[in-house]
Design a protein around this motif. Sequence first.
Motif, short mmCIF file in Angstrom:
data_model
loop_
_atom_site.label_atom_id
_atom_site.label_comp_id
_atom_site.label_asym_id
_atom_site.label_seq_id
_atom_site.Cartn_x
_atom_site.Cartn_y
_atom_site.Cartn_z
N ASN A 1 -4.95 -60.67 -39.34
CA ASN A 1 -3.99 -60.16 -38.36
C ASN A 1 -2.59 -60.71 -38.64
O ASN A 1 -2.37 -61.44 -39.60
CB ASN A 1 -4.46 -60.46 -36.93
N ALA A 2 -1.65 -60.40 -37.78
CA ALA A 2 -0.26 -60.80 -37.98
C ALA A 2 -0.07 -62.31 -37.90
O ALA A 2 0.89 -62.86 -38.42
CB ALA A 2 0.63 -60.10 -36.97
N GLN A 3 -1.00 -63.01 -37.23
CA GLN A 3 -0.92 -64.48 -37.12
C GLN A 3 -1.72 -65.16 -38.23
O GLN A 3 -2.00 -66.36 -38.14
CB GLN A 3 -1.44 -64.94 -35.75
N ASP A 4 -2.11 -64.43 -39.25
CA ASP A 4 -2.87 -64.92 -40.41
C ASP A 4 -4.26 -65.43 -40.05
O ASP A 4 -4.82 -66.28 -40.72
CB ASP A 4 -2.11 -66.01 -41.17
N GLN A 5 -4.84 -64.91 -38.99
CA GLN A 5 -6.21 -65.26 -38.60
C GLN A 5 -7.17 -64.32 -39.33
O GLN A 5 -6.95 -63.12 -39.39
CB GLN A 5 -6.38 -65.11 -37.08
N LEU A 6 -8.25 -64.90 -39.90
CA LEU A 6 -9.26 -64.12 -40.60
C LEU A 6 -10.34 -63.65 -39.63
O LEU A 6 -10.76 -64.39 -38.74
CB LEU A 6 -9.93 -64.98 -41.68
N TYR A 7 -10.80 -62.41 -39.81
CA TYR A 7 -11.87 -61.84 -39.00
C TYR A 7 -12.91 -61.23 -39.92
O TYR A 7 -12.59 -60.52 -40.87
CB TYR A 7 -11.32 -60.74 -38.07
N TRP A 8 -14.18 -61.52 -39.61
CA TRP A 8 -15.31 -60.90 -40.31
C TRP A 8 -16.00 -59.99 -39.31
O TRP A 8 -16.60 -60.44 -38.35
CB TRP A 8 -16.26 -61.99 -40.81
N ASN A 9 -15.87 -58.69 -39.51
CA ASN A 9 -16.44 -57.68 -38.62
C ASN A 9 -16.03 -57.92 -37.16
O ASN A 9 -16.83 -57.81 -36.24
CB ASN A 9 -17.97 -57.63 -38.73
N GLY A 10 -14.77 -58.29 -36.95
CA GLY A 10 -14.23 -58.47 -35.61
C GLY A 10 -14.40 -59.87 -35.05
O GLY A 10 -13.89 -60.15 -33.96
N THR A 11 -15.08 -60.75 -35.74
CA THR A 11 -15.30 -62.12 -35.27
C THR A 11 -14.39 -63.07 -36.04
O THR A 11 -14.38 -63.04 -37.28
CB THR A 11 -16.77 -62.54 -35.51
N PRO A 12 -13.62 -63.93 -35.34
CA PRO A 12 -12.76 -64.87 -36.06
C PRO A 12 -13.59 -65.86 -36.88
O PRO A 12 -14.61 -66.36 -36.41
CB PRO A 12 -11.99 -65.60 -34.96
N VAL A 13 -13.16 -66.11 -38.12
CA VAL A 13 -13.87 -67.03 -39.02
C VAL A 13 -12.86 -67.91 -39.74
O VAL A 13 -11.68 -67.58 -39.84
CB VAL A 13 -14.72 -66.27 -40.07
N THR A 14 -13.35 -69.04 -40.25
CA THR A 14 -12.53 -69.90 -41.09
C THR A 14 -12.72 -69.46 -42.54
O THR A 14 -13.66 -68.70 -42.85
CB THR A 14 -12.98 -71.38 -40.95
#
Length: 157
Positions: free
Chosen positions: A83-96
């Motif tokens: 997303n715009a805040q550089d957060q990673l998502y795997w199938n809609g779930t936030p992940v590291t």
Amino acid sequence: MTALTPAHKALPRRFSGAPRARRYKLSAPMSDMNVTPFIDVLLVLLIMIILAVPIKNHIAEVDLPSGPCRDCTMSDVNTIVINAQDQLYWNGTPVTPEQLRTQVTRASTDLPEATLRFEPDALASYDRAAKTIVLMKEAGAPSFAFVGNAKYKDFGR
């Protein structure tokens, strides 16, 4: 007029015409050959050979299926979003990044192989997107699809 002496009569006249004409030895053959017609013939032959060589076509033949696939199984489709805040998502779930590496490794080892879709936001940093692509390749993903690029086709307009 001057009288001709017998010595003048003894000299043969080689050329008729001007008295100061250049005199050549008749016994020596001409050593210069005219090669212009030879070169002309060679150039014509070269052009004919160039025109006679067939044009190479760059064709990649692909056998496409003619009917529906009966034995095909649909693989799982997994989406990786930044997303715009550089957060990673795997199938809609936030992940590291470590969790993403584990998920990509699991998806690439499953049979049939799962489809990976990579969809970064337009405002996501280039650094995060590049590192995510490297992470996916290192985790064993043989391929992935870039999704959503069509909405950015008028970039900067």
